[in-house]
Design a protein around this motif. Structure first.
Motif, PDB file in Angstrom:
ATOM      1  N   LEU A 123       0.831  -1.306  -0.018  1.00 31.84           N
ATOM      2  CA  LEU A 123       0.040  -0.017  -0.206  1.00 31.84           C
ATOM      3  C   LEU A 123       0.853   1.419   0.004  1.00 31.84           C
ATOM      4  CD1 LEU A 123      -2.934   1.332   1.009  1.00 31.84           C
ATOM      5  CD2 LEU A 123      -1.794   1.467   2.941  1.00 31.84           C
ATOM      6  N   ILE A 124       2.044   1.227   0.936  1.00 33.79           N
ATOM      7  CA  ILE A 124       2.775   2.389   0.712  1.00 33.79           C
ATOM      8  C   ILE A 124       3.451   2.740  -0.573  1.00 33.79           C
ATOM      9  CG2 ILE A 124       5.082   3.265   1.885  1.00 33.79           C
ATOM     10  CD1 ILE A 124       4.101   1.714   4.593  1.00 33.79           C
ATOM     11  N   GLU A 125       3.905   1.540  -1.091  1.00 34.81           N
ATOM     12  CA  GLU A 125       4.647   1.689  -2.483  1.00 34.81           C
ATOM     13  C   GLU A 125       3.656   2.245  -3.539  1.00 34.81           C
ATOM     14  OE1 GLU A 125       6.495  -1.820  -4.334  1.00 34.81           O
ATOM     15  OE2 GLU A 125       7.419  -2.209  -2.382  1.00 34.81           O
ATOM     16  N   GLU A 126       2.441   2.049  -3.405  1.00 34.12           N
ATOM     17  CA  GLU A 126       1.393   2.155  -4.325  1.00 34.12           C
ATOM     18  C   GLU A 126       1.049   3.523  -4.224  1.00 34.12           C
ATOM     19  OE1 GLU A 126       1.052   0.827  -7.106  1.00 34.12           O
ATOM     20  OE2 GLU A 126      -0.940   1.157  -7.922  1.00 34.12           O
ATOM     21  N   CYS A 127       0.987   4.044  -2.829  1.00 30.16           N
ATOM     22  CA  CYS A 127       0.671   5.512  -2.583  1.00 30.16           C
ATOM     23  C   CYS A 127       1.784   6.516  -3.211  1.00 30.16           C
ATOM     24  CB  CYS A 127       0.556   5.606  -1.204  1.00 30.16           C
ATOM     25  SG  CYS A 127      -0.950   4.984  -0.485  1.00 30.16           S
ATOM     26  N   GLU A 128       3.197   5.907  -2.815  1.00 30.44           N
ATOM     27  CA  GLU A 128       4.127   6.668  -3.481  1.00 30.44           C
ATOM     28  C   GLU A 128       4.091   6.723  -5.188  1.00 30.44           C
ATOM     29  OE1 GLU A 128       7.616   5.865  -1.022  1.00 30.44           O
ATOM     30  OE2 GLU A 128       9.073   6.029  -2.793  1.00 30.44           O
ATOM     31  N   ARG A 129       3.809   5.645  -5.776  1.00 27.75           N
ATOM     32  CA  ARG A 129       3.638   5.510  -7.137  1.00 27.75           C
ATOM     33  C   ARG A 129       2.684   6.800  -7.683  1.00 27.75           C
ATOM     34  NH1 ARG A 129       1.293   3.145 -11.436  1.00 27.75           N
ATOM     35  NH2 ARG A 129      -0.324   2.281 -10.309  1.00 27.75           N
ATOM     36  N   LEU A 130       1.609   6.641  -6.980  1.00 29.35           N
ATOM     37  CA  LEU A 130       0.639   7.475  -7.283  1.00 29.35           C
ATOM     38  C   LEU A 130       0.601   8.984  -7.210  1.00 29.35           C
ATOM     39  CD1 LEU A 130      -2.352   5.220  -6.147  1.00 29.35           C
ATOM     40  CD2 LEU A 130      -1.811   5.434  -8.610  1.00 29.35           C
ATOM     41  N   GLY A 131       1.245   9.052  -6.114  1.00 24.23           N
ATOM     42  CA  GLY A 131       1.571  10.541  -5.457  1.00 24.23           C
ATOM     43  C   GLY A 131       0.376  10.782  -4.615  1.00 24.23           C
ATOM     44  N   ILE A 132       0.063   9.928  -3.607  1.00 22.42           N
ATOM     45  CA  ILE A 132      -0.610  10.170  -2.402  1.00 22.42           C
ATOM     46  C   ILE A 132       0.182  10.224  -1.410  1.00 22.42           C
ATOM     47  CG2 ILE A 132      -2.328   8.870  -1.047  1.00 22.42           C
ATOM     48  CD1 ILE A 132      -3.685   7.484  -3.191  1.00 22.42           C
ATOM     49  N   THR A 133      -0.160  11.274  -0.346  1.00 19.51           N
ATOM     50  CA  THR A 133       0.642  11.634   0.539  1.00 19.51           C
ATOM     51  C   THR A 133       0.220  10.869   1.854  1.00 19.51           C
ATOM     52  OG1 THR A 133       1.243  13.841  -0.103  1.00 19.51           O
ATOM     53  CG2 THR A 133       1.403  13.466   2.537  1.00 19.51           C
ATOM     54  N   LEU A 134       0.878  10.260   2.717  1.00 17.70           N
ATOM     55  CA  LEU A 134       0.655   9.487   3.791  1.00 17.70           C
ATOM     56  C   LEU A 134       0.614  10.429   4.825  1.00 17.70           C
ATOM     57  CD1 LEU A 134       2.756   6.275   3.094  1.00 17.70           C
ATOM     58  CD2 LEU A 134       0.304   6.447   2.709  1.00 17.70           C
ATOM     59  N   ASP A 135      -0.469  10.080   5.783  1.00 22.72           N
ATOM     60  CA  ASP A 135      -0.863  11.010   6.991  1.00 22.72           C
ATOM     61  C   ASP A 135      -0.707   9.987   8.093  1.00 22.72           C
ATOM     62  OD1 ASP A 135      -2.150  12.103   8.920  1.00 22.72           O
ATOM     63  OD2 ASP A 135      -3.871  12.509   8.034  1.00 22.72           O
ATOM     64  N   VAL A 136       0.182  10.379   9.072  1.00 22.76           N
ATOM     65  CA  VAL A 136       0.430   9.350  10.336  1.00 22.76           C
ATOM     66  C   VAL A 136      -0.276   9.761  11.619  1.00 22.76           C
ATOM     67  CG1 VAL A 136       2.872   9.077   9.426  1.00 22.76           C
ATOM     68  CG2 VAL A 136       2.402  10.834  11.102  1.00 22.76           C
ATOM     69  N   SER A 137      -1.092  10.621  11.453  1.00 27.34           N
ATOM     70  CA  SER A 137      -1.996  10.817  12.781  1.00 27.34           C
ATOM     71  C   SER A 137      -2.673   9.452  12.921  1.00 27.34           C
ATOM     72  CB  SER A 137      -3.127  11.854  12.410  1.00 27.34           C
ATOM     73  OG  SER A 137      -2.446  13.323  12.709  1.00 27.34           O
ATOM     74  N   HIS A 138      -2.973   8.933  14.281  1.00 21.76           N
ATOM     75  CA  HIS A 138      -3.351   7.769  14.359  1.00 21.76           C
ATOM     76  C   HIS A 138      -2.527   6.343  14.313  1.00 21.76           C
ATOM     77  CE1 HIS A 138      -7.782   8.806  15.115  1.00 21.76           C
ATOM     78  NE2 HIS A 138      -7.506   9.695  14.146  1.00 21.76           N
ATOM     79  N   LEU A 139      -1.350   6.597  13.636  1.00 12.17           N
ATOM     80  CA  LEU A 139      -0.470   5.384  13.508  1.00 12.17           C
ATOM     81  C   LEU A 139       0.438   5.161  14.956  1.00 12.17           C
ATOM     82  CD1 LEU A 139       0.528   3.513  11.402  1.00 12.17           C
ATOM     83  CD2 LEU A 139       2.338   5.252  10.881  1.00 12.17           C
ATOM     84  N   ASN A 140       0.619   3.964  15.342  1.00 19.09           N
ATOM     85  CA  ASN A 140       1.252   4.021  16.429  1.00 19.09           C
ATOM     86  C   ASN A 140       2.884   4.159  16.277  1.00 19.09           C
ATOM     87  OD1 ASN A 140       3.222   1.323  16.416  1.00 19.09           O
ATOM     88  ND2 ASN A 140       1.372   0.571  15.524  1.00 19.09           N
ATOM     89  N   GLU A 141       3.678   4.604  17.409  1.00 17.90           N
ATOM     90  CA  GLU A 141       4.707   4.912  17.125  1.00 17.90           C
ATOM     91  C   GLU A 141       5.742   4.323  16.524  1.00 17.90           C
ATOM     92  OE1 GLU A 141       6.861   7.186  20.442  1.00 17.90           O
ATOM     93  OE2 GLU A 141       8.572   7.850  19.217  1.00 17.90           O
ATOM     94  N   LYS A 142       5.830   2.936  16.877  1.00 22.34           N
ATOM     95  CA  LYS A 142       6.516   2.087  16.516  1.00 22.34           C
ATOM     96  C   LYS A 142       6.398   1.889  15.066  1.00 22.34           C
ATOM     97  CE  LYS A 142       7.713  -2.939  16.238  1.00 22.34           C
ATOM     98  NZ  LYS A 142       6.537  -4.302  16.286  1.00 22.34           N
ATOM     99  N   ALA A 143       5.337   1.839  14.355  1.00 28.06           N
ATOM    100  CA  ALA A 143       5.013   1.958  12.740  1.00 28.06           C
ATOM    101  C   ALA A 143       5.454   3.174  12.152  1.00 28.06           C
ATOM    102  CB  ALA A 143       3.573   1.513  12.685  1.00 28.06           C
ATOM    103  N   PHE A 144       5.315   4.130  12.782  1.00 23.83           N
ATOM    104  CA  PHE A 144       5.761   5.648  12.475  1.00 23.83           C
ATOM    105  C   PHE A 144       7.331   5.478  12.072  1.00 23.83           C
ATOM    106  CE2 PHE A 144       8.139   9.513  13.288  1.00 23.83           C
ATOM    107  CZ  PHE A 144       7.274  10.542  12.567  1.00 23.83           C
ATOM    108  N   TRP A 145       7.929   4.954  12.938  1.00 25.45           N
ATOM    109  CA  TRP A 145       9.514   5.011  12.495  1.00 25.45           C
ATOM    110  C   TRP A 145       9.944   3.972  11.416  1.00 25.45           C
ATOM    111  CZ3 TRP A 145      11.820   8.907  13.786  1.00 25.45           C
ATOM    112  CH2 TRP A 145      11.469   9.497  15.282  1.00 25.45           C
TER     113      TRP A 145
END
Ligand code: ZN
Length: 318
Positions: free
Chosen positions: A159-181
């Motif tokens: 999903l991250i790769e596909e967002c990057e390919r399309l030009g979708i910006t990822l939003d980290v509000s609500h993401l746990n800290e370990k996954a943030f890093w």
């Protein structure tokens, strides 16, 4: 003050769908209506698509997102004062006309059911920001309130790769800290936290630690200061002064060009005193102007977010 304010997070489409009160002009019980956007000097509103997992509505389904997008077109964009922004080129048109711009975002990928076709379909319908989780776990990764604090699944990484390919910006509000890093290892692109505050000012799992704030600044990302009283302070009545402390702290960490606004209007049941609906954004800006001056207010209300959009929205193929 005419700052053409940009607000990076509200849940009005969710409210419209689940209350059935779909008229965008009336319904004064809502925080975001067309008259309130005008009153607050809002020039651009990001509109979250959010499906709450509940016993009433069942598990998050793609059809629920489609219904919100239908309301967006039928009830919002029918008003000629509103403009849909999907591409970098749309920003130029937005700057010349005095319309209220709107951009769709997704809050939590639960309803995509692990299917990247659904992600691409949302992109084709104008979604330009994707928040990976809400508070709990989903097929991609865990949210802030999920006790195991898990990282990305293999499909989550795709999903991250596909967002990057399309030009979708990822939003980290609500993401746990370990996954943030982990996310910062998985992508080089700037990220946003569309509606989060500073954990050193008030410790709450939805707020960002100093290291997270610095990492977002280093990436030239953005942090949307949010008006959720329970992320601001532990008080019966939370004030604008309490909220400004979060802004002060992020400024001290070097984030004056990374701050923007992410109200969370229509996603909250309690409010900061005097900052209770979209018509009241100016109350915050007036408090900031006294302390920081006009140029800072212009940055946090408009320019920081605008520059981000200009640099990161995808271009329409000409
Ligand atoms: Zn949220």
């Amino acid at each position: 003050m005419n700052s053409r304010l940009i607000d990076f997070h509200c849940d009005v489409l969710y409210k419209m769908l689940y209350t059935g009160e779909v008229d965008f002009v009336q319904h004064d019980t809502r925080d975001v209506t067309l008259p309130k956007l005008r009153e607050g000097g809002v020039g651009l509103q990001v509109l979250a698509l959010f499906v709450e997992p509940s016993l009433v509505t069942g598990p998050p389904r793609f059809s629920q997102l489609v219904r919100m997008i239908d309301l967006y077109h039928e009830e919002m964009l029918k008003h000629p004062e509103l403009q849909a922004i999907r591409w970098k080129q749309d920003l130029e048109e937005w700057q010349q006309a005095s319309k209220i711009g709107t951009i769709l975002s997704l809050e939590g990928v639960d309803a995509l059911e692990g299917d990247l076709v659904y992600l691409r379909t949302l992109y084709h319908l104008g979604v330009r920001f994707v928040g990976l989780t809400w508070n709990h776990s989903n097929w991609a990764v865990d949210g802030t309130l999920e006790p195991r604090q898990g990282g990305f699944t293999e499909t989550g990484k795709q999903l991250i790769e596909e967002c990057e390919r399309l030009g979708i910006t990822l939003d980290v509000s609500h993401l746990n800290e370990k996954a943030f890093w982990e996310l910062l290892e998985l992508t080089d692109r700037p990220i946003i936290a569309s509606h989060s505050n500073a954990a050193s000012v008030f410790k709450h799992p939805r707020n960002l630690t100093d290291d997270q704030i610095k990492a977002i600044i280093d990436r030239n990302g953005r942090i949307g200061i949010t008006y959720v009283p329970y992320f601001v302070a532990d008080k019966e009545e939370v004030t604008i002064e309490d909220l400004v402390k979060h802004i002060d702290h992020i400024v001290e960490l070097g984030g004056s060009k990374n701050l923007m606004l992410g109200s969370d209007f229509d996603g909250i049941d309690k409010k900061i005193k005097g900052l209770e609906h979209a018509g009241q954004h100016p109350a915050l800006l007036e408090a900031l102007e006294k302390q920081y001056g006009q140029a800072f207010v212009q940055d946090i209300a408009h320019t920081n977010a605008y520059r981000f959009l200009k640099e990161n929205l995808p271009s329409r193929a000409e």
